[in-house]
Structure formats: structure tokens, C-alpha cells
Design a protein around this motif. Structure first.
Motif, PDB file in Angstrom:
ATOM      1  N   UNK A  53     142.531 140.989 -23.428  1.00  0.00           N
ATOM      2  CA  UNK A  53     141.837 140.748 -24.690  1.00  0.00           C
ATOM      3  C   UNK A  53     141.036 141.981 -25.077  1.00  0.00           C
ATOM      4  N   UNK A  54     141.113 142.335 -26.354  1.00  0.00           N
ATOM      5  CA  UNK A  54     140.341 143.449 -26.911  1.00  0.00           C
ATOM      6  C   UNK A  54     139.395 142.871 -27.956  1.00  0.00           C
ATOM      7  N   UNK A  55     138.090 142.851 -27.654  1.00  0.00           N
ATOM      8  CA  UNK A  55     137.124 142.248 -28.561  1.00  0.00           C
ATOM      9  C   UNK A  55     135.717 142.601 -28.108  1.00  0.00           C
ATOM     10  N   UNK A  91     132.016 143.389 -34.384  1.00  0.00           N
ATOM     11  CA  UNK A  91     131.405 144.667 -33.994  1.00  0.00           C
ATOM     12  C   UNK A  91     132.397 145.595 -33.301  1.00  0.00           C
ATOM     13  N   UNK A  92     133.639 145.180 -33.133  1.00  0.00           N
ATOM     14  CA  UNK A  92     134.646 146.048 -32.523  1.00  0.00           C
ATOM     15  C   UNK A  92     134.802 147.328 -33.343  1.00  0.00           C
ATOM     16  N   UNK A  93     134.849 148.474 -32.668  1.00  0.00           N
ATOM     17  CA  UNK A  93     134.830 149.768 -33.346  1.00  0.00           C
ATOM     18  C   UNK A  93     136.089 150.577 -33.064  1.00  0.00           C
ATOM     19  N   UNK A  94     136.185 151.704 -33.749  1.00  0.00           N
ATOM     20  CA  UNK A  94     137.273 152.644 -33.486  1.00  0.00           C
ATOM     21  C   UNK A  94     137.271 153.088 -32.031  1.00  0.00           C
ATOM     22  N   UNK A  95     136.087 153.321 -31.477  1.00  0.00           N
ATOM     23  CA  UNK A  95     136.002 153.749 -30.076  1.00  0.00           C
ATOM     24  C   UNK A  95     136.581 152.697 -29.142  1.00  0.00           C
ATOM     25  N   UNK A  96     136.361 151.420 -29.455  1.00  0.00           N
ATOM     26  CA  UNK A  96     136.910 150.350 -28.616  1.00  0.00           C
ATOM     27  C   UNK A  96     138.426 150.387 -28.591  1.00  0.00           C
ATOM     28  N   UNK A 136     145.223 138.267 -34.717  1.00  0.00           N
ATOM     29  CA  UNK A 136     145.089 137.198 -35.699  1.00  0.00           C
ATOM     30  C   UNK A 136     144.336 137.736 -36.911  1.00  0.00           C
ATOM     31  N   UNK A 137     144.495 137.065 -38.032  1.00  0.00           N
ATOM     32  CA  UNK A 137     143.887 137.537 -39.266  1.00  0.00           C
ATOM     33  C   UNK A 137     142.379 137.563 -39.250  1.00  0.00           C
ATOM     34  N   UNK A 138     141.772 136.779 -38.375  1.00  0.00           N
ATOM     35  CA  UNK A 138     140.310 136.722 -38.331  1.00  0.00           C
ATOM     36  C   UNK A 138     139.693 138.084 -38.062  1.00  0.00           C
ATOM     37  N   UNK A 139     140.366 138.904 -37.265  1.00  0.00           N
ATOM     38  CA  UNK A 139     139.823 140.204 -36.868  1.00  0.00           C
ATOM     39  C   UNK A 139     139.687 141.156 -38.058  1.00  0.00           C
ATOM     40  N   UNK A 140     140.382 140.827 -39.150  1.00  0.00           N
ATOM     41  CA  UNK A 140     140.396 141.706 -40.319  1.00  0.00           C
ATOM     42  C   UNK A 140     139.341 141.343 -41.365  1.00  0.00           C
ATOM     43  N   UNK A 141     138.531 140.339 -41.107  1.00  0.00           N
ATOM     44  CA  UNK A 141     137.664 139.785 -42.146  1.00  0.00           C
ATOM     45  C   UNK A 141     136.418 140.615 -42.436  1.00  0.00           C
ATOM     46  N   UNK A 142     136.046 141.522 -41.553  1.00  0.00           N
ATOM     47  CA  UNK A 142     134.804 142.285 -41.768  1.00  0.00           C
ATOM     48  C   UNK A 142     134.913 143.636 -41.070  1.00  0.00           C
ATOM     49  N   UNK A 143     134.046 144.540 -41.476  1.00  0.00           N
ATOM     50  CA  UNK A 143     133.932 145.844 -40.834  1.00  0.00           C
ATOM     51  C   UNK A 143     132.825 145.807 -39.781  1.00  0.00           C
ATOM     52  N   UNK A 144     132.933 146.652 -38.724  1.00  0.00           N
ATOM     53  CA  UNK A 144     133.952 147.688 -38.491  1.00  0.00           C
ATOM     54  C   UNK A 144     135.247 147.179 -37.861  1.00  0.00           C
ATOM     55  N   UNK A 145     135.307 145.869 -37.592  1.00  0.00           N
ATOM     56  CA  UNK A 145     136.479 145.315 -36.920  1.00  0.00           C
ATOM     57  C   UNK A 145     137.766 145.568 -37.701  1.00  0.00           C
ATOM     58  N   UNK A 146     137.706 145.458 -39.024  1.00  0.00           N
ATOM     59  CA  UNK A 146     138.928 145.628 -39.824  1.00  0.00           C
ATOM     60  C   UNK A 146     139.527 147.021 -39.652  1.00  0.00           C
ATOM     61  N   UNK A 167     138.980 149.106 -37.304  1.00  0.00           N
ATOM     62  CA  UNK A 167     139.375 149.285 -35.904  1.00  0.00           C
ATOM     63  C   UNK A 167     140.739 148.643 -35.652  1.00  0.00           C
ATOM     64  N   UNK A 168     140.971 147.464 -36.226  1.00  0.00           N
ATOM     65  CA  UNK A 168     142.250 146.786 -36.031  1.00  0.00           C
ATOM     66  C   UNK A 168     143.392 147.584 -36.641  1.00  0.00           C
ATOM     67  N   UNK A 169     143.191 148.120 -37.834  1.00  0.00           N
ATOM     68  CA  UNK A 169     144.247 148.925 -38.443  1.00  0.00           C
ATOM     69  C   UNK A 169     144.498 150.209 -37.636  1.00  0.00           C
ATOM     70  N   UNK A 170     143.440 150.755 -37.054  1.00  0.00           N
ATOM     71  CA  UNK A 170     143.619 151.919 -36.168  1.00  0.00           C
ATOM     72  C   UNK A 170     144.425 151.512 -34.931  1.00  0.00           C
TER      73      UNK A 170
END
Length: 325
Positions: free
Chosen positions: A61-63, A122-127, A142-152, A154-157
Motif C-alpha cells: 500500500x502507498x498512502x 497528504x501523499x506527495x511527489x516524494x512518497x 482508486x478514484x478517491x486518491x485523485x480528489x485533492x492535492x497534493x495526492x492528485x 502525486x498519483x499522476x506522477x
């Protein structure tokens, strides 16, 4: 386009939340009348990871979780289910873990979700840049990870890094309106994410939402295949599912069951579907195993603890009637 044969490595990176679920106890009790609750691991991504491990796969898990007792509960539960939490970071301060207060009831089932200042956002690019992507067989989000920054971002990265490593990208739409600033923003971001992925799974409401109209969901699913996706599963609840691939599409039914609650079916479907593909099963058989797992979970208390093992799922398929036409 990634090679889906890579799934057979059976080692998956799952991005997204882990949380605590509080189930009113005993089953059938309404939240407002409850005097005791049962705690379980929750969160869609954590549930998917549990489903995968129960089916004999490995999952990491990455979170982010909150640096408090609820966050530590989640960490302990991940350990208990054998989920790799090397890439789970504790966040101090005012961030709080996702918390769900839920009923085990089929009719008028209430689920109260607390997501204010959610730690997983709060997941970041560094994570995501700290992950060794070539070590994994696929990335699941899952789509939930895309709902807010910086997680969004980070997920696309993570999508970019996983794609560079040759990993298939698997996307469970999982639209939760309460997590988003607006429906328009969610539709745009989900469509952008789906366009990058090899396998997309969602229900008719979610695909209709991405398409901009409820009646256009199936056409949206077909469009994703035309644009490069390899498998799209368009779920329709009790009406089964339509699965679309570049070779064509087919419909499948559901496995009737004595349901206790509506929750957990989607997470169980996705985890068991991907585990079946990883075992080398044809797409139709994988969809049916996912459908059977969903039927099993809604007939049990909780989500993570309700996920069936491979042996349990085999027994269910051997002795249960179905699927429906």
C-alpha cells in the motif's frame, strides 16, 4: 500499452486510503440505536489490498495515515493481513485518518464517513518517487486518491513512473462526491486518469458521470477501449456487467446471495478480478470470480475481514447457483 501478462508476477502496488470502519453491532442495529461497535480495517484501497492477499497475491500500500491511535490501528491491521506497508507514511499535526461508521443492514443502510483533513490526501511527489516500480506487477489505484492535492499530482506522477517501468495501470473509478470540490472537476480528472489506464472498472453511474450524462456511460466505456484501454468493466449492480476489450464485449450476470449489507462488493470484485487475471484466467472467468467474491462479501459482516480466500471462492463457485442470465 503495457503487457497484461506482467500481472502474473502477482505483486501489486495499491495507491490510496486505509481507514477504520466502525460497524454497529450486532448486525441489523441502526447507528443511532447502537451501544457497541466492531472495528475493522477499511478504506477502498486497503480493502482491495486485502482481497489480493487473500487470493494468494502480494500487495503493498502507498498512502499516508495519521500519526495517532487510529493511524496506528490501520498499520497494525495492514500487518495482520500481510500487506507491505513500506510506503505508508505517518503524518503528524492535524491530519486525520478516514473513519466510517456503518450499519450491517441491507435496507436503508447508513454509512457516515468522516474525511475532514484526510491524511491520505497528504501523499506527495516524494512518497511516490521513493517506490521501486520495476519490482511490481501492476499499479492499482482508486478514484478517491485523485480528489485533492497534493495526492492528485502525486498519483499522476506515480502513473508516469509506473508506465515508464512497463507496469499495467488499473483504475477503480470509485467516485465519492463528498471528497470533491465539484462534480465538474471530478469528471474531468477521472476522465484524464482513465485515459491513461489499461484496465478500468466502474459502475454505470460512475461511467455516466464521466460521460456527462447518465445515458452515455456505456458509450464512454467503449470509447476508452477505442482510445487504448485493454479491459473496461461496466458494472450494473443486480443487472450484472458488460466487459469490453479490443476483441469485443460480453455480458455476465451476478451470483444471487442472501445479502446483509451493500458495502464492500466493489473492492472485493476488483481484488478478485485482478487476482484471477494474474492467475492466467480468461477475462470472462476473471469477471465471474470477481462477481462471486462480491456476492460473498455482501453476505458477511465488514469489508476487509469479509474478503474470501481463494479456497473459499473456489468452494462458492463449485456449489452456488449462478450466475444469472
Amino acid at each position: 500499452m503495457a503487457d497484461l501478462a506482467r500481472l502474473q508476477g502477482r505483486n501489486f502496488l495499491v495507491i490510496g486510503r486505509a481507514g477504520m470502519d466502525l460497524y454497529a453491532d450486532p448486525p441489523g442495529t441502526r447507528i443511532e440505536e447502537a451501544t457497541r461497535f466492531t472495528t475493522t480495517l477499511g478504506g477502498s484501497s486497503a480493502n482491495i489490498a486485502v482481497a489480493l492477499t487473500r487470493q494468494g497475491c502480494r500487495a503493498a500500500l502507498l498512502t499516508c495515515v495519521s500519526d495517532d491511535a487510529v493511524g496506528r490501528f490501520c498499520l497494525n491491521q495492514l500487518d495482520a493481513y500481510g500487506i507491505n506497508r513500506t510506503h505508508v507514511r505517518a503524518v503528524a499535526g492535524e491530519a486525520r485518518n478516514s473513519l466510517a461508521v456503518v450499519e450491517t443492514r441491507l435496507e436503508n443502510c447508513q454509512s457516515v464517513i468522516y474525511r475532514n483533513n484526510a491524511a491520505d490526501f497528504a501523499m506527495t511527489l516524494a512518497d511516490v518517487e521513493a517506490v521501486d516500480y520495476p519490482a511490481f506487477s501492476a499499479l492499482i489505484t482508486t478514484g478517491t486518491v485523485l480528489a485533492a492535492e497534493p495526492s492528485r499530482s502525486a498519483a499522476f506522477r506515480a502513473f508516469h513512473l509506473a508506465r515508464a517501468a512497463g507496469l499495467p495501470l488499473i483504475f477503480d473509478v470509485d467516485y465519492r462526491p463528498y471528497s470533491w470540490a465539484s462534480a465538474a472537476e471530478a469528471a474531468e480528472v477521472y476522465s484524464r486518469a482513465a485515459a491513461l489506464c489499461d484496465v478500468i472498472v466502474g459502475n454505470d453511474v460512475e461511467f455516466g458521470f464521466m460521460a456527462g450524462h447518465p445515458d452515455l456511460g456505456l458509450e464512454k466505456a467503449r470509447t476508452l477501449i477505442a482510445e487504448g484501454a485493454q479491459i473496461v468493466v461496466y458494472k450494473m449492480g443486480e443487472n450484472g456487467a458488460v466487459t469490453i476489450t479490443p476483441q469485443g464485449e460480453f455480458a455476465t450476470g451476478i451470483y444471487p446471495t442472501q445479502a446483509l449489507k451493500p458495502t464492500g462488493a466493489g473492492d472485493s470484485f476488483l481484488g478478485s478480478f485482478i487476482a484471477a487475471l494474474a492467475a492466467g484466467l480468461p477475462v470472462r472467468d476473471a469477471v465471474l470470480r470477481g462477481s462471486a467474491a462480491a456476492a460473498m462479501v455482501v453476505a458477511r459482516v465488514g469489508c476487509a475481514p469479509a474478503m474470501p480466500t481463494g479456497t473459499e471462492l473456489d468452494a462458492f463457485l463449485a456449489h452456488h447457483s449462478g450466475p444469472t442470465a
